[in-house]
Design an enzyme around this catalytic site. Structure first.
Site, PDB file in Angstrom:
ATOM      1  N   SER A 113       4.613  -9.620  -4.830  1.00  0.00           N
ATOM      2  CA  SER A 113       5.813  -9.418  -3.647  1.00  0.00           C
ATOM      3  C   SER A 113       5.265  -9.380  -2.379  1.00  0.00           C
ATOM      4  CB  SER A 113       6.353  -8.099  -4.008  1.00  0.00           C
ATOM      5  OG  SER A 113       7.544  -8.221  -3.554  1.00  0.00           O
ATOM      6  N   HIS A 114       5.476  -8.425  -1.435  1.00  0.00           N
ATOM      7  CA  HIS A 114       5.204  -8.670  -0.100  1.00  0.00           C
ATOM      8  C   HIS A 114       3.738  -8.356   0.100  1.00  0.00           C
ATOM      9  CE1 HIS A 114       5.052  -4.220  -1.283  1.00  0.00           C
ATOM     10  NE2 HIS A 114       4.633  -3.972  -0.458  1.00  0.00           N
ATOM     11  N   ASP A 278      11.042 -11.718   1.398  1.00  0.00           N
ATOM     12  CA  ASP A 278       9.548 -11.576   1.033  1.00  0.00           C
ATOM     13  C   ASP A 278       8.869 -12.517   0.022  1.00  0.00           C
ATOM     14  OD1 ASP A 278      10.917 -10.747  -1.430  1.00  0.00           O
ATOM     15  OD2 ASP A 278       9.429  -9.126  -1.462  1.00  0.00           O
ATOM     16  N   ASP A 280       8.222 -12.670  -3.292  1.00  0.00           N
ATOM     17  CA  ASP A 280       9.152 -13.244  -4.202  1.00  0.00           C
ATOM     18  C   ASP A 280      10.516 -13.296  -4.150  1.00  0.00           C
ATOM     19  OD1 ASP A 280       9.052 -10.295  -4.111  1.00  0.00           O
ATOM     20  OD2 ASP A 280       9.284 -10.006  -6.285  1.00  0.00           O
ATOM     21  N   ASP A 282      12.722 -11.132  -3.236  1.00  0.00           N
ATOM     22  CA  ASP A 282      13.962  -9.904  -3.560  1.00  0.00           C
ATOM     23  C   ASP A 282      14.138  -8.933  -2.477  1.00  0.00           C
ATOM     24  OD1 ASP A 282      11.316  -8.854  -3.818  1.00  0.00           O
ATOM     25  OD2 ASP A 282      11.634  -7.962  -5.690  1.00  0.00           O
ATOM     26  N   ARG A 283      13.405  -9.466  -1.375  1.00  0.00           N
ATOM     27  CA  ARG A 283      13.612  -8.289  -0.325  1.00  0.00           C
ATOM     28  C   ARG A 283      14.543  -9.231   1.065  1.00  0.00           C
ATOM     29  NH1 ARG A 283       9.073  -4.021   1.190  1.00  0.00           N
ATOM     30  NH2 ARG A 283       8.341  -3.772  -1.099  1.00  0.00           N
ATOM     31  N   LYS A 377      16.644  -6.578  -7.119  1.00  0.00           N
ATOM     32  CA  LYS A 377      17.148  -6.705  -5.728  1.00  0.00           C
ATOM     33  C   LYS A 377      17.122  -8.333  -5.365  1.00  0.00           C
ATOM     34  CE  LYS A 377      12.855  -5.178  -3.725  1.00  0.00           C
ATOM     35  NZ  LYS A 377      11.975  -4.417  -4.643  1.00  0.00           N
TER      36      LYS A 377
END
Ligand code: VG1
Ligand code: CO
Length: 544
Positions: A113-114, A278, A280, A282-283, A377
């Site tokens: 992710s991030h 982000d 992946d 999702d943010r 998300k």
């Protein structure tokens, strides 16, 4: 082609955190490390044998290697078919979309992710259930327990497959379909939002926006949806090419890591709208001209305005937020007369509520917003939701949020992160706070009187499972809160997160500076938790 069993021994520490297993690439690349974890998924998720599996990742370093390993293991474990994103690419929400649309038995998403990427940085893997959502606690725990006793894994000898061309091939008895990673997801977005209205907004010529994909997975999705389908001018998407090291940056859409984008919104000439996502996808971060929308406010604004959007025109049934997320959405739920839930941090806790039809929208303070359209998300979804609102309401981002505050009051909100802190010092700090819990209620700290103090625990109303020790909550009589918890996504040391919130009903106070408003609570939090003496840190590393 015969499947073979490779002997291996358990590795310590393969318990998934807030969102999957995350470690340095060096850890994942050790012989048998990734393989053991993947075999533990196959050993515990019995429906995968004979079933269909979705596989893809955020394109970071080691993504392609990991996918080839997983494909060989899937074939050896009797999976009948794998859907893999072209080039190994699938954003987290797009993977969720595919699992649901094609009713597969689950998915494996490769992402940290991030967290930054590259040979010296982070990698991650998570299993998503047949509902498209992150595996619930019971599943991640079963996988972890399996990793503790595992003594081998199944694979087969086979050269790497070509993942760069769309089409079907075979790997042993398993069929592998390399799919367009964007198309199904883009179609889903088109079914939820008023693309005609958003296209008109772009065509008007008076609306300027940029979307920063931060060299992460969202690039191809944003280009297809914003530029190709909605007609935004070429170049609207910045840093749109996914890179293995995210161009050396943190693909974390916040004020600290998306500075260049934030700067483009400032001044009289600032952009009307800007957004970032982000690693992946999702943010999301939402910005207007000279205006930052806190994720907690974003959730509340979307909930209050859902009826403007085709996909939610009939209204929403309920909302949920993670515990540290501000209570702004609770006020909207109360006004709408719908249910509202407070869950532990991590998207997996929304899954049951979404599946049971108890909530439509949900979100986290950590730049996460989503709905029942998938079970993750969804960064671009939030961007499109905002674009749909801007097109429909014909107001600026700042006007929409100010109007929201006038109606519901403003929940001032900030999060202070202390990163890379010594792990035992951080544990000690939380233990120290736990000891204070019983004596705090009724006490006065500065100008605030403590109403309650607890270590948050959650009883899932759908399956009755209980999750304990999810963060220290201190609530004051005027509605302010301080929350302390340790991150479950970091890969070195500990990250202490301090979440602060206060409520201002009076519009005359709505334009004050957040850090200034929060200063008294910030000082109380530092003192109460003995942050400096215990961690050696006088100031946080990241303030959002
Ligand atoms: C963080 C956020 C949490 C989020 C999680 C995964 O977890 O606080 O809200 O769900 O990251 O997001 P933690 O345990 O570090 O606080 V993502 O976009 O990194 O998958
Ligand atoms: Co993410």
């Amino acid at each position: 082609m015969e499947a073979k069993v490779v002997t291996s021994r358990p590795f310590e520490g393969q318990r998934p955190g807030t969102s999957g297993l995350r470690k340095k690439v060096k850890v994942f690349a050790q012989p048998h490390y990734l393989e053991n974890f993947v075999q533990a998924i196959f050993d515990t998720q019995k429906d995968l044998a004979g079933g269909v599996l979705v596989v893809g990742g955020d394109g970071r370093y080691y993504n392609r290697t990991a996918i080839q390993i997983i494909l060989r293991m899937a074939a050896a474990n009797g999976v009948s078919k794998v859907l893999v994103g072209q080039g190994g690419i699938l954003s987290t929400p797009a993977a969720s979309c595919l699992i649901r649309k094609y009713k597969t038995q689950g998915g494996i998403i490769l992402s940290a992710s991030h967290n930054p990427g590259g040979p010296e940085e982070d990698f991650g893997i998570k299993f998503n259930a047949p509902n498209g959502g992150p595996a619930p606690e019971a599943v991640t725990e079963a996988i972890f327990q399996r990793t503790r006793v595992i003594d081998g894994y199944r694979t087969l000898e086979h050269p790497d497959l070509d993942l760069d061309h769309i089409g079907s091939t075979r790997l042993g008895d398993m069929s592998v379909e390399v799919v367009d990673p964007v198309a199904d997801y883009a179609d889903l977005m088109e079914s939820l939002f008023d693309f005609g209205a958003i296209r008109q907004l772009f065509d008007s010529g008076s609306f300027r926006m940029r979307m920063d994909a931060m060299h992460a997975v969202t690039g191809p999705y944003a280009v297809e949806i914003l530029e190709n389908r909605l007609g935004a001018e070429p170049g609207t998407v910045m840093n749109g090419e996914p890179k293995e090291d995210f161009g050396g940056g943190h693909p974390d859409p916040n004020l600290a890591h998306a500075k260049e984008l934030v700067a483009m919104t400032l001044g009289a000439d600032g952009l009307d709208f800007a957004a970032a996502s982000d690693g992946d996808g999702d943010r999301n971060m939402i910005l207007g001209k000279n205006f930052f929308v806190t994720p907690s406010d974003s959730l509340a604004v979307l909930a209050a305005n859902a009826h403007h959007v085709p996909g939610y025109r009939d209204g929403i049934v309920g909302v949920a937020r993670s515990m540290p997320t501000s209570q702004a959405s609770d006020r909207v739920a109360e006004h709408l007369g719908i249910e509202c839930f407070e869950t532990p941090t991590g998207w997996k806790f929304f899954g049951n509520l979404l599946d049971a039809g108890r909530i439509t929208l949900c979100g986290e303070e950590s730049f996460g917003t989503g709905s029942d359209h998938v079970r993750e998300k969804d960064g671009l979804w939030a961007v499109l939701f905002w674009l749909n609102l801007l097109a429909e309401r014909r107001q600026s981002v700042a006007e929409i949020v100010h109007e929201h505050w006038r109606r519901f009051g403003r929940n001032f909100y900030t999060r202070h992160d202390y990163e890379g802190v010594d792990a035992s010092a951080a544990e000690g700090l939380i233990d120290h706070l736990r000891l204070l819990l019983t004596e705090l209620p009724g006490k006065t700290l500065g100008a605030y009187k403590v109403q309650y103090a607890d270590d948050f625990s959650y009883l899932d109303p759908i399956d009755g499972s209980r999750t304990e020790r999810q963060g220290i909550r201190i609530g004051f009589e005027d509605g302010s809160r301080i929350v302390f918890r340790l991150s479950g996504t970091g890969t070195h040391g500990a990250t202490l997160r301090v979440y602060l919130e206060s409520f201002e009903p009076d519009p005359a106070g709505h334009d004050r500076d957040t850090q200034e408003v929060m200063q008294p609570l910030i000082l109380i939090a530092r003192e109460l938790a003995q942050i400096e003496t215990r961690t050696g840190r006088a100031e946080p590393d990241v303030i959002t």
